[in-house]
Design an enzyme around this catalytic site. Structure first.
Site, mmCIF file in Angstrom:
data_model
loop_
_atom_site.group_PDB
_atom_site.id
_atom_site.type_symbol
_atom_site.label_atom_id
_atom_site.label_comp_id
_atom_site.label_asym_id
_atom_site.label_seq_id
_atom_site.Cartn_x
_atom_site.Cartn_y
_atom_site.Cartn_z
ATOM 1 N N SER A 86 0.825 -1.211 0.000
ATOM 2 C CA SER A 86 0.000 0.000 0.000
ATOM 3 C C SER A 86 0.857 1.258 0.000
ATOM 4 O O SER A 86 1.976 1.257 0.502
ATOM 5 C CB SER A 86 -0.893 0.021 1.242
HETATM 6 N N1 SAH Z 1 -0.550 -4.502 4.060
HETATM 7 C C1 SAH Z 1 -0.042 -5.068 2.847
HETATM 8 C C2 SAH Z 1 -1.108 -5.042 1.810
HETATM 9 C C3 SAH Z 1 -0.926 -6.075 0.802
HETATM 10 S S1 SAH Z 1 -2.233 -6.172 -0.363
HETATM 11 C C4 SAH Z 1 1.162 -4.296 2.381
HETATM 12 O O1 SAH Z 1 1.182 -3.071 2.538
HETATM 13 O O2 SAH Z 1 2.082 -4.888 1.843
HETATM 14 C C5 SAH Z 1 -3.440 -7.107 0.501
HETATM 15 C C6 SAH Z 1 -3.027 -8.463 0.969
HETATM 16 O O3 SAH Z 1 -4.176 -9.086 1.508
HETATM 17 C C7 SAH Z 1 -2.506 -9.388 -0.127
HETATM 18 O O4 SAH Z 1 -1.258 -9.890 0.248
HETATM 19 C C8 SAH Z 1 -3.563 -10.474 -0.199
HETATM 20 O O5 SAH Z 1 -3.065 -11.749 -0.536
HETATM 21 C C9 SAH Z 1 -4.114 -10.454 1.216
HETATM 22 N N2 SAH Z 1 -5.449 -11.049 1.374
HETATM 23 C C10 SAH Z 1 -6.538 -10.904 0.570
HETATM 24 N N3 SAH Z 1 -7.577 -11.621 1.045
HETATM 25 C C11 SAH Z 1 -7.139 -12.237 2.183
HETATM 26 C C12 SAH Z 1 -7.739 -13.108 3.129
HETATM 27 N N4 SAH Z 1 -8.996 -13.544 3.026
HETATM 28 N N5 SAH Z 1 -6.992 -13.533 4.181
HETATM 29 C C13 SAH Z 1 -5.703 -13.143 4.325
HETATM 30 N N6 SAH Z 1 -5.076 -12.319 3.458
HETATM 31 C C14 SAH Z 1 -5.782 -11.865 2.397
#
Ligand code: SAH
Length: 212
Positions: free
Chosen positions: A60
């Site tokens: 993000s």
């Molecule tokens: N906070 C992270 C955001 C990554 S994008 C950063 O700044 O790097 C969102 C993440 O949520 C992805 O890695 C995706 O695989 C994860 N995600 C999506 N649905 C999910 C779920 N049901 N349970 C766990 N993780 C999930």
């Protein structure tokens, strides 16, 4: 491009964008964001943008990481236990780890979860407990939590997550589809939930199930 000076400039920009919480600004000033992306992208780590981390997921942008943390701390200044859904690169996780006692963080994509687990060890961040699982149902065994932060957009607010908040606990979650999302803050008090719409957001979707 990855120097402390570049990081300072990012923090000044965040203040211009309205981030005011000194603890949040402090943490983002200290934390080496470029170590949470692949080396080839490290020179772009302090730009005001989301960056790819593989598997169609993104780290993000600094503003939203700062904003979500600020929204959490406004309601809960000294969180003991925080649950994060969507570990991704681990950057938001590391920010949360710097302002709370323990962070439980769930990721549904195995290689991301494993890579990030190693990253926490390398950075000597010991108060994060990563888990490879579908986070839509939270992590009930470790709850209840002072705060829950969801870093992927959900079509609605999952009841399971609300029910894992302590009284006074706060849930920060983007809600919507790929066209339009709003960042929400939900505060629990005596079995009731107060819901606030904060601002528009743009996250990858929260998906069910796991990927190996
Ligand atoms: N906070 C992270 C955001 C990554 S994008 C950063 O700044 O790097 C969102 C993440 O949520 C992805 O890695 C995706 O695989 C994860 N995600 C999506 N649905 C999910 C779920 N049901 N349970 C766990 N993780 C999930």
């Amino acid at each position: 491009m990855t120097s402390p000076r570049t990081r300072e400039r990012m923090v000044i920009r965040l203040q211009e964008q309205g981030i005011y919480h000194s603890q949040v600004l402090d943490v983002l000033n200290r934390l080496p964001r470029h170590l949470f992306v692949d080396e080839a992208l490290a020179h772009r780590a302090y730009e005001d943008t989301a960056l790819p981390i593989g598997y169609q997921q993104t780290l993000s942008q600094p503003y939203i990481v700062a904003r979500m943390t600020e929204l959490l701390l406004e309601k809960c200044p000294h969180p003991r236990k925080v649950l994060e859904i969507g570990t991704g690169s681990g950057y938001q996780t590391a920010v949360l780890a710097a302002v709370s006692d323990h962070v439980y963080s769930v990721e549904r994509i195995r290689p991301l979860s494993e890579k990030t687990r190693k990253r926490f060890q390398q950075l000597k961040i010991y108060n994060v407990f990563p888990r490879y699982a579908d986070g839509t149902l939270g992590w009930r065994e470790k709850g209840p939590y002072d705060a829950i932060v969801v870093t992927a957009a959900s079509s609605s607010v999952p009841e399971a997550l609300k029910s894992q908040l302590c009284s006074g606990g706060v849930l920060i979650i983007p809600v919507g589809n790929q066209e339009s999302q709003v960042l929400k803050r939900i505060t629990a008090a005596y079995g009731q939930y107060q819901e606030e719409d904060i601002e528009p957001a743009r996250f990858v979707p929260l998906l069910e199930g796991r990927i190996r």
